[in-house]
Design an enzyme around this catalytic site. Structure first.
Site, short mmCIF file in Angstrom:
data_model
loop_
_atom_site.label_atom_id
_atom_site.label_comp_id
_atom_site.label_asym_id
_atom_site.label_seq_id
_atom_site.Cartn_x
_atom_site.Cartn_y
_atom_site.Cartn_z
N HIS A 245 33.16 38.94 37.28
CA HIS A 245 34.55 38.87 36.81
C HIS A 245 34.56 38.78 35.29
O HIS A 245 35.31 39.48 34.62
CB HIS A 245 35.25 37.60 37.33
CG HIS A 245 35.30 37.47 38.82
ND1 HIS A 245 35.26 36.25 39.43
CD2 HIS A 245 35.38 38.39 39.81
CE1 HIS A 245 35.33 36.42 40.74
NE2 HIS A 245 35.39 37.71 41.00
N CYS B 138 27.46 39.27 44.87
CA CYS B 138 26.68 39.44 43.64
C CYS B 138 27.58 39.78 42.45
O CYS B 138 28.77 40.04 42.59
CB CYS B 138 25.62 40.52 43.82
SG CYS B 138 26.33 42.17 43.98
N ALA C 50 29.41 43.02 42.61
CA ALA C 50 30.57 42.95 43.51
C ALA C 50 31.79 42.42 42.77
O ALA C 50 32.91 42.92 42.91
CB ALA C 50 30.26 42.07 44.71
N ARG D 116 37.56 46.11 50.94
CA ARG D 116 38.27 44.93 50.47
C ARG D 116 39.77 44.94 50.73
O ARG D 116 40.47 44.02 50.41
CB ARG D 116 37.97 44.73 48.98
CG ARG D 116 38.44 43.41 48.42
CD ARG D 116 37.75 43.10 47.13
NE ARG D 116 38.45 42.12 46.33
CZ ARG D 116 39.16 42.40 45.27
NH1 ARG D 116 39.32 43.64 44.87
NH2 ARG D 116 39.74 41.44 44.58
FE1 CFM Z 1 40.29 35.57 42.96
FE2 CFM Z 1 39.72 34.82 45.20
FE3 CFM Z 1 38.13 36.50 43.83
FE4 CFM Z 1 40.52 37.30 44.78
FE5 CFM Z 1 39.30 38.32 47.03
FE6 CFM Z 1 38.51 35.79 47.33
FE7 CFM Z 1 36.93 37.48 46.05
MO1 CFM Z 1 37.29 37.72 48.62
S1 CFM Z 1 41.62 35.49 44.72
S2 CFM Z 1 39.57 37.63 42.89
S3 CFM Z 1 41.13 38.97 46.05
S4 CFM Z 1 38.54 34.44 43.53
S5 CFM Z 1 39.48 37.07 48.70
S6 CFM Z 1 39.44 33.75 47.01
S7 CFM Z 1 36.41 35.98 47.41
S8 CFM Z 1 37.43 39.31 46.99
S9 CFM Z 1 36.14 37.44 44.06
#
Ligand code: CFM
Length: 546
Positions: free
Chosen positions: A197, A64, A67, A98
């Site tokens: 993000h 989500c 997260a 994580r």
């Molecule tokens: Fe970038 Fe990722 Fe992500 Fe990531 Fe991660 Fe991920 Fe994630 Mo899991 S590199 S920041 S450190 S998009 S592994 S492939 S899914 S937490 S949001």
């Protein structure tokens, strides 16, 4: 026992497989899912559907918005208190799950990463409002820890009842005299963690970056964006930069401190590892301060060497270049030794990876070095630019879900000392020579002809793919791990690394190769199937006394 397929003459056209999957869905669902599956043709511009809502009823891998904001971007910074305004479950399930590691400089340095801070909302707060409780929680956290900064994260009910985390944060900032800011990152705000993000990038840029104009300390200064120190990945890179003589000012956000982010605008270059989660800050820093950015990849030894050379070319300094070459030569030799020993055993094997928003692309490099072909890959929540390259950004339709995320306007700084005209000129000069800035070519152009690219893969699709390709390894996360392994295919977690890592740079490549040797060169997976299918285990006899 899984029968292996031989794709040495090239991958088969996956169109019949796509059609078979689609035929299992109701008509409307089929229409939508068909757009998210591409039989890849690397030299053609193919459009994939991405960053749209998951169809209800489909089992997705996604997380989500909360997260993505609290867990992913802000989570790895050790000295900011991340206070979650919401029910306790949102904190509990985000607590130390994580594997983002941190290393305070001294044992007494602030480190809040092992704590979970929550307002623990109850029914009463949902009905009568939770702002009073939030204020109390901020005061309590401040009294107990005296932190430099507190971030307040909104969970779903906060948006539903209308608590104003921003107003409360402003009021508390005034009262307590430390940096306090809020995030409207309610879980439902976007179609996935990707929205989180973006929201995190905006708030960190508005409230943190630029607060401290620390004077320059070294000749070559850069920020590493989009590296979250899972399994110690950032530690590898810190050591690498230190050895070649580059000062890493701030990492967003693995092994970071809030202070380092405050003077992140004093660098000469931003390098972007995970494009999906952090390209916004890279763009905003360029807009405001004139600092250019390049895409980096430290997953794979060749990719690491390429990125290091590109950084060297940017700084254009004979001593730095020589040092970079020395490290590449020394470390590549070590990698090659391990690779040469393992590759004959792994060559020709098949991999699949469905991970997040960048690793499904980056990790193909490491497999390539072992001679393993990626037959199918996809992201959970990336956007079209992560698949097709940034050139498609102007053509991406902005939908209602994206409009839900605050778009901030960034303008050039009015402080002439902070605006880096020298870097603007340097960028222009290098671009003339063919050096690429602000670009990411995406995953699809780098994948082989007829590989199958799928966005936001569902459980049914996962099973169908395994049946069709019979891969030697499947890379995904904990939610898929045991289901996939029950079909006799080993699963490597590329989110948490299954307690392993680091996998970045040269040392990381060696770790990964050794682990792949253990996972790929074993007969244990052939034993997953029930033995009585092929040979009777119990033989019985019966006598009837008439
Ligand atoms: Fe970038 Fe990722 Fe992500 Fe990531 Fe991660 Fe991920 Fe994630 Mo899991 S590199 S920041 S450190 S998009 S592994 S492939 S899914 S937490 S949001």
């Amino acid at each position: 026992m899984v029968k292996k397929k031989d794709f040495s003459a090239g991958l088969p056209d996956p169109t019949p497989l796509i059609e078979d999957i689609i035929s299992k869905y109701p008509r409307k669902v089929a229409k939508k899912r068909a757009k998210a599956m591409i039989a890849n043709t690397p030299d053609e511009d193919q459009e994939i559907q991405a960053n749209v809502r998951t169809i209800p009823g489909i089992i997705t891998q996604r997380g989500c918005t909360y997260a993505g904001c609290k867990g992913v971007v802000l989570g790895p910074t050790r000295d900011i208190i991340n206070l979650v305004h919401g029910p306790i479950g949102c904190s509990f399930y985000a607590w130390l799950t994580r594997r983002n590691q941190t290393r305070p400089e001294t044992p007494t340095d602030e480190n809040y990463m092992m704590y979970a801070f929550s307002t623990d909302m109850q029914d009463e707060n949902i009905v009568f409002g939770g702002e009073v409780k939030l204020k109390q929680a901020i005061r309590e956290a401040f009294e107990l820890f005296k932190p430099k900064a507190i971030g307040v994260f909104s969970t779903c009910p906060v948006g539903l009842i209308g608590d104003d985390v921003h107003a409360v944060s402003r009021e508390m900032k005034e009262e307590l005299g430390i940096n306090i800011f809020g995030f409207s990152c309610e879980g439902y705000r976007g179609v996935s963690q990707s929205a989180g993000h973006h929201i995190a990038n905006n708030q960190v840029f508005k409230n943190v970056v630029g607060l401290n104009d620390r004077p320059r300390k070294s000749k070559f200064q850069l920020n590493l964006l989009g590296e979250y120190n899972i399994g110690g990945d950032a530690f590898e890179l810190e050591a690498l930069f230190e050895e070649v003589g580059i000062e890493l000012i701030s990492t967003f956000s693995g092994n970071s401190t809030i202070k380092s982010m405050e003077y992140a605008h004093t660098v000469d270059l931003n390098i972007v590892m995970c494009h999906r989660s952090i390209n916004y800050i890279a763009e905003m820093m360029e807009e405001k301060y004139g600092i250019p950015w390049i895409k980096a990849n430290f997953i794979g030894s060749e990719a690491t060497a390429k990125t290091l050379r590109k950084i060297g070319e940017f700084f254009d300094d004979a001593e730095l270049t020589a040092k970079i070459e020395e490290v590449i030569a020394r470390e590549s030799a070590k990698v090659k030794e391990v690779m040469d020993a393992i590759k004959p055993k792994t060559e020709g094997k098949l991999a699949m990876m469905f991970v997040g928003g960048s690793r499904a692309h980056h990790y193909q490099e490491l497999f390539k070095e072992l001679g393993v072909t990626t037959v199918s890959a996809g992201y959970e929540f990336a956007h079209r630019d992560d698949y097709e390259g940034r050139k498609v950004i102007p053509n991406i339709k902005i939908d209602a879900d994206t409009r839900n995320i605050e778009e901030i306007t960034v303008t050039k700084t009015e402080n002439p000392e902070l605006w880096r005209e020298d870097l603007v000129e340097k960028k222009a000069a290098l671009e003339k020579k063919g050096y690429e800035f602000s670009d990411y070519e995406g995953m699809m152009p780098e994948m082989t002809k007829n590989s199958l690219v799928i966005d936001d893969i569902s459980h049914l699709e996962t099973e169908k793919l395994i049946e069709f390709y019979k891969p030697d390894i499947f890379c995904a996360g904990i939610k898929e791990k045991y289901v996939v392994q029950k079909s006799g295919v080993p699963l490597k977690q590329l989110h948490s690394y299954d307690y392993g890592g680091p996998y970045t740079a040269f040392g990381g490549a060696i770790n990964f190769f050794k682990e792949m040797e253990r996972m790929l060169v074993t007969d244990v997976w052939k034993l997953v199937d029930t033995p009585w299918k092929s040979e009777p285990e119990i033989v019985g006899s019966m006598t009837i006394n008439a």
